[in-house]
Design an enzyme around this catalytic site. Structure first.
Site, PDB file in Angstrom:
ATOM      1  N   ASN A 225       0.796  -1.235   0.000  1.00  0.00           N
ATOM      2  CA  ASN A 225       0.000   0.000   0.000  1.00  0.00           C
ATOM      3  C   ASN A 225       0.824   1.278   0.000  1.00  0.00           C
ATOM      4  O   ASN A 225       0.273   2.363  -0.102  1.00  0.00           O
ATOM      5  CB  ASN A 225      -0.926   0.022   1.213  1.00  0.00           C
TER       6      ASN A 225
ATOM      7  N   LYS B  28       3.857   4.091  -1.165  1.00  0.00           N
ATOM      8  CA  LYS B  28       4.272   4.734  -2.411  1.00  0.00           C
ATOM      9  C   LYS B  28       5.668   4.267  -2.780  1.00  0.00           C
ATOM     10  O   LYS B  28       6.558   4.269  -1.933  1.00  0.00           O
ATOM     11  CB  LYS B  28       4.265   6.255  -2.213  1.00  0.00           C
TER      12      LYS B  28
ATOM     13  N   LYS C 103       6.068   1.823  -5.749  1.00  0.00           N
ATOM     14  CA  LYS C 103       6.038   0.616  -6.595  1.00  0.00           C
ATOM     15  C   LYS C 103       6.432   0.967  -8.037  1.00  0.00           C
ATOM     16  O   LYS C 103       7.408   0.442  -8.567  1.00  0.00           O
ATOM     17  CB  LYS C 103       4.637  -0.018  -6.551  1.00  0.00           C
ATOM     18  N   THR C 104       5.664   1.874  -8.629  1.00  0.00           N
ATOM     19  CA  THR C 104       5.954   2.245 -10.022  1.00  0.00           C
ATOM     20  C   THR C 104       7.315   2.923 -10.118  1.00  0.00           C
ATOM     21  O   THR C 104       8.098   2.646 -11.031  1.00  0.00           O
ATOM     22  CB  THR C 104       4.839   3.160 -10.568  1.00  0.00           C
ATOM     23  N   THR C 105       7.603   3.803  -9.160  1.00  0.00           N
ATOM     24  CA  THR C 105       8.884   4.523  -9.237  1.00  0.00           C
ATOM     25  C   THR C 105      10.075   3.578  -9.037  1.00  0.00           C
ATOM     26  O   THR C 105      11.142   3.803  -9.620  1.00  0.00           O
ATOM     27  CB  THR C 105       8.933   5.694  -8.240  1.00  0.00           C
TER      28      THR C 105
ATOM     29  N   ARG D 232      18.233   2.195 -14.952  1.00  0.00           N
ATOM     30  CA  ARG D 232      19.484   1.418 -14.893  1.00  0.00           C
ATOM     31  C   ARG D 232      19.677   0.582 -16.144  1.00  0.00           C
ATOM     32  O   ARG D 232      20.765   0.527 -16.720  1.00  0.00           O
ATOM     33  CB  ARG D 232      19.439   0.462 -13.700  1.00  0.00           C
TER      34      ARG D 232
ATOM     35  N   PHE E 289      -9.840   5.448 -14.049  1.00  0.00           N
ATOM     36  CA  PHE E 289     -10.885   5.658 -13.043  1.00  0.00           C
ATOM     37  C   PHE E 289     -11.721   4.396 -12.880  1.00  0.00           C
ATOM     38  O   PHE E 289     -12.921   4.401 -13.126  1.00  0.00           O
ATOM     39  CB  PHE E 289     -11.812   6.817 -13.452  1.00  0.00           C
TER      40      PHE E 289
ATOM     41  N   TRP F 167     -12.863   2.945 -10.450  1.00  0.00           N
ATOM     42  CA  TRP F 167     -13.907   2.929  -9.438  1.00  0.00           C
ATOM     43  C   TRP F 167     -15.205   3.565  -9.960  1.00  0.00           C
ATOM     44  O   TRP F 167     -16.233   3.509  -9.330  1.00  0.00           O
ATOM     45  CB  TRP F 167     -13.431   3.604  -8.149  1.00  0.00           C
TER      46      TRP F 167
ATOM     47  N   GLU G  34       0.885  -1.842 -12.742  1.00  0.00           N
ATOM     48  CA  GLU G  34      -0.518  -1.878 -12.258  1.00  0.00           C
ATOM     49  C   GLU G  34      -1.308  -3.059 -12.823  1.00  0.00           C
ATOM     50  O   GLU G  34      -2.541  -3.038 -12.817  1.00  0.00           O
ATOM     51  CB  GLU G  34      -1.303  -0.585 -12.557  1.00  0.00           C
TER      52      GLU G  34
HETATM   53  P1  ATP Z   1       4.689   5.714  -7.283  1.00  0.00           P
HETATM   54  O1  ATP Z   1       4.181   5.779  -8.705  1.00  0.00           O
HETATM   55  O2  ATP Z   1       4.811   7.091  -6.705  1.00  0.00           O
HETATM   56  O3  ATP Z   1       5.876   4.858  -7.109  1.00  0.00           O
HETATM   57  P2  ATP Z   1       3.005   3.561  -6.443  1.00  0.00           P
HETATM   58  O4  ATP Z   1       3.158   2.967  -7.790  1.00  0.00           O
HETATM   59  O5  ATP Z   1       3.606   2.817  -5.305  1.00  0.00           O
HETATM   60  O6  ATP Z   1       3.537   5.039  -6.439  1.00  0.00           O
HETATM   61  P3  ATP Z   1       0.169   3.728  -6.850  1.00  0.00           P
HETATM   62  O7  ATP Z   1      -0.790   2.930  -6.048  1.00  0.00           O
HETATM   63  O8  ATP Z   1       0.385   3.337  -8.262  1.00  0.00           O
HETATM   64  O9  ATP Z   1       1.516   3.774  -6.048  1.00  0.00           O
HETATM   65  O10 ATP Z   1      -0.251   5.247  -6.707  1.00  0.00           O
HETATM   66  C1  ATP Z   1       0.229   6.257  -7.538  1.00  0.00           C
HETATM   67  C2  ATP Z   1       0.364   7.555  -6.754  1.00  0.00           C
HETATM   68  O11 ATP Z   1      -0.757   7.784  -5.916  1.00  0.00           O
HETATM   69  C3  ATP Z   1       1.573   7.550  -5.821  1.00  0.00           C
HETATM   70  O12 ATP Z   1       2.558   8.442  -6.245  1.00  0.00           O
HETATM   71  C4  ATP Z   1       1.063   7.900  -4.472  1.00  0.00           C
HETATM   72  O13 ATP Z   1       1.742   8.953  -3.799  1.00  0.00           O
HETATM   73  C5  ATP Z   1      -0.344   8.241  -4.643  1.00  0.00           C
HETATM   74  N1  ATP Z   1      -0.922   7.543  -3.494  1.00  0.00           N
HETATM   75  C6  ATP Z   1      -0.496   6.394  -2.971  1.00  0.00           C
HETATM   76  N2  ATP Z   1      -1.199   6.072  -1.870  1.00  0.00           N
HETATM   77  C7  ATP Z   1      -2.072   7.046  -1.707  1.00  0.00           C
HETATM   78  C8  ATP Z   1      -3.067   7.294  -0.760  1.00  0.00           C
HETATM   79  N3  ATP Z   1      -3.296   6.473   0.246  1.00  0.00           N
HETATM   80  N4  ATP Z   1      -3.782   8.392  -0.932  1.00  0.00           N
HETATM   81  C9  ATP Z   1      -3.555   9.211  -1.967  1.00  0.00           C
HETATM   82  N5  ATP Z   1      -2.632   9.056  -2.872  1.00  0.00           N
HETATM   83  C10 ATP Z   1      -1.899   7.981  -2.754  1.00  0.00           C
HETATM   84 MG    MG Z   2       1.927   2.559  -9.336  1.00  0.00          MG
END
Ligand code: ATP
Ligand code: MG
Length: 172
Positions: free
Chosen positions: A12, A14, A16-18, A26, A67, A69, A104
């Site tokens: 849950n 932040k 994963k994608t980054t 790399r 979207f 949801w 995703e």
């Molecule tokens: P990132 O792309 O930053 O690495 P992620 O891939 O781990 O994030 P995702 O679930 O794909 O996370 O969400 C994309 C973005 O939504 C993230 O950058 C994150 O900061 C934001 N986000 C994650 N969790 C929450 C939350 N609980 N409420 C609002 N925004 C969120």
């Molecule tokens: Mg992501």
């Protein structure tokens, strides 16, 4: 000879994608062949990663409404996810990539749009040197069992709780 890895980045928090994009950077540095497939996300919303990957001439394909949801968008999301999965299947069986990112994709599996069995069988028969990174929350148990590496990103605090909205460069 490179050993291709399947890496799952879930949880849950932040990052994963980054994290996946960090490995893309790399890999690009080594001149490797890369493709990033972004499920769910809407191609019409601009993101820093798409801008950057385009500049670096790294393939990135984004297909989704972003979207899920909203019930009216679910049918479109399902169709687009299946289309993108067709592309993913070709890449997994094609054999000319060093790194494939399925960003995703866990949500499309969770919703039953892409059969988990099919994902597993495609991963099993991919070229042995191809790395695959899978991101998204709630990764399926059997996918995590199959993977070589599983990372769970755990959120301790998020700036949204302070009312700070998504920032360019940080969230997109
Ligand atoms: P990132 O792309 O930053 O690495 P992620 O891939 O781990 O994030 P995702 O679930 O794909 O996370 O969400 C994309 C973005 O939504 C993230 O950058 C994150 O900061 C934001 N986000 C994650 N969790 C929450 C939350 N609980 N409420 C609002 N925004 C969120
Ligand atoms: Mg992501």
């Amino acid at each position: 000879m490179t050993t291709g890895l399947v890496m799952v980045i879930t949880g849950n928090g932040k990052g994963k994608t980054t994290s996946a994009l960090g490995m893309v950077l790399r890999s690009w540095g080594w001149g490797q062949r890369i493709s990033v497939l972004q499920f769910i996300k809407n191609p019409s919303s601009e993101t820093g990663e798409r801008k950057a990957l385009n500049k670096l001439e790294i393939e990135i394909i984004t297909m989704g409404s972003g979207f899920t949801w909203i019930p009216e968008n679910a049918a479109g999301d399902e169709l687009q996810s299946r289309e993108l999965w067709k592309i993913a299947r070709e890449k997994l069986s094609g054999g000319n990539l060093d790194l494939l990112v399925l960003d995703e994709i866990t949500y499309t599996i969770e919703k039953g749009w892409i059969p988990l069995d099919e994902v597993l069988s495609q991963l099993k028969c991919r070229p042995p040197s191809m790395h695959v990174i899978i991101t998204g929350r709630r990764a399926a148990q059997s996918l995590m069992e199959f993977a070589d590496s599983v990372i769970e990103v755990n959120q301790l605090k998020h700036h949204l709780a302070r009312g700070i909205k998504a920032q360019p460069g940080v969230e997109f």
